[in-house]
Scaffold this motif. Structure first.
Motif, mmCIF file in Angstrom:
data_model
loop_
_atom_site.group_PDB
_atom_site.id
_atom_site.type_symbol
_atom_site.label_atom_id
_atom_site.label_comp_id
_atom_site.label_asym_id
_atom_site.label_seq_id
_atom_site.Cartn_x
_atom_site.Cartn_y
_atom_site.Cartn_z
ATOM 1 N N LEU A 293 -42.165 12.858 -5.257
ATOM 2 C CA LEU A 293 -43.362 13.655 -5.011
ATOM 3 C C LEU A 293 -44.195 13.586 -6.275
ATOM 4 O O LEU A 293 -43.727 13.949 -7.354
ATOM 5 N N ARG A 294 -45.410 13.103 -6.163
ATOM 6 C CA ARG A 294 -46.299 12.985 -7.322
ATOM 7 C C ARG A 294 -47.366 14.056 -7.204
ATOM 8 O O ARG A 294 -47.963 14.214 -6.144
ATOM 9 N N LEU A 295 -47.595 14.797 -8.284
ATOM 10 C CA LEU A 295 -48.613 15.840 -8.303
ATOM 11 C C LEU A 295 -49.526 15.662 -9.496
ATOM 12 O O LEU A 295 -49.084 15.287 -10.584
ATOM 13 N N ASP A 296 -50.789 15.937 -9.287
ATOM 14 C CA ASP A 296 -51.800 15.909 -10.333
ATOM 15 C C ASP A 296 -52.798 17.016 -10.002
ATOM 16 O O ASP A 296 -53.883 16.752 -9.500
ATOM 17 N N TYR B 244 -39.507 17.521 2.717
ATOM 18 C CA TYR B 244 -39.554 16.224 2.037
ATOM 19 C C TYR B 244 -38.158 15.624 1.996
ATOM 20 O O TYR B 244 -37.205 16.271 1.553
ATOM 21 N N ARG B 245 -38.046 14.396 2.479
ATOM 22 C CA ARG B 245 -36.783 13.644 2.467
ATOM 23 C C ARG B 245 -35.609 14.442 3.025
ATOM 24 O O ARG B 245 -34.529 14.480 2.446
ATOM 25 N N VAL C 232 -38.916 22.936 0.637
ATOM 26 C CA VAL C 232 -39.166 22.657 -0.780
ATOM 27 C C VAL C 232 -40.393 23.480 -1.179
ATOM 28 O O VAL C 232 -41.467 23.337 -0.600
ATOM 29 N N GLN C 233 -40.216 24.372 -2.134
ATOM 30 C CA GLN C 233 -41.296 25.266 -2.545
ATOM 31 C C GLN C 233 -42.028 24.710 -3.758
ATOM 32 O O GLN C 233 -41.400 24.327 -4.745
#
Length: 134
Positions: free
Chosen positions: A64-67, A83-84, A89-90
């Motif tokens: 998981l990529r976050l920006d 996810y997966r 998932v919080q």
């Protein structure tokens, strides 16, 4: 639509359009479009903009990529994703950190990438990552 474009180009300005979309939808400025499903479509698009556009959330390279966009108007916000194979998932963002909590399960750890740094979060664990200054 404008919010999504700005979330990728001039990120800090995107919140103005998110706020405008929410105001318009809650006040039903179109005068009764709820019955035609326009309300549901507009709300879903606004939610998607907040969850993916303003967080920069993507799945890339097995993580998981976050920006995230800095949002001084909000002290914090969060949501839950699947996810997966991990249900619940919080993700919780505040002005200075991203907290990720993976629910207890027998699944594999998940990778979280935040501005070039990747960490692994195992089921039943949480991780707090400091957001970079913008």
């Amino acid at each position: 639509m404008h919010g999504w474009v700005l979330a990728r180009a001039r990120r800090a300005e995107a919140w103005t359009y998110v706020h405008e979309a929410l105001d318009g939808d809650i006040a039903d400025l179109q005068g009764g479009t709820i019955g035609e499903g326009i309300h549901l479509g507009a709300m879903a698009g606004t939610l998607d903009l907040v969850q993916r556009g303003l967080t920069g959330l993507e799945t890339r390279a097995g993580a998981l990529r976050l920006d995230p966009v800095p949002l001084p108007e909000l002290s914090e916000y969060g949501f839950t994703i699947r996810y997966r194979g991990h249900w619940g998932v919080q993700l919780r963002l505040s002005a200075d950190q991203l907290r990720v909590t993976v629910p207890t399960s027998d699944g594999d750890p998940i990778g979280i990438t935040l501005v070039g740094r990747t960490v692994s979060v195992a089921p039943g664990e949480s991780c707090a990552l400091i957001l970079p200054d913008r």
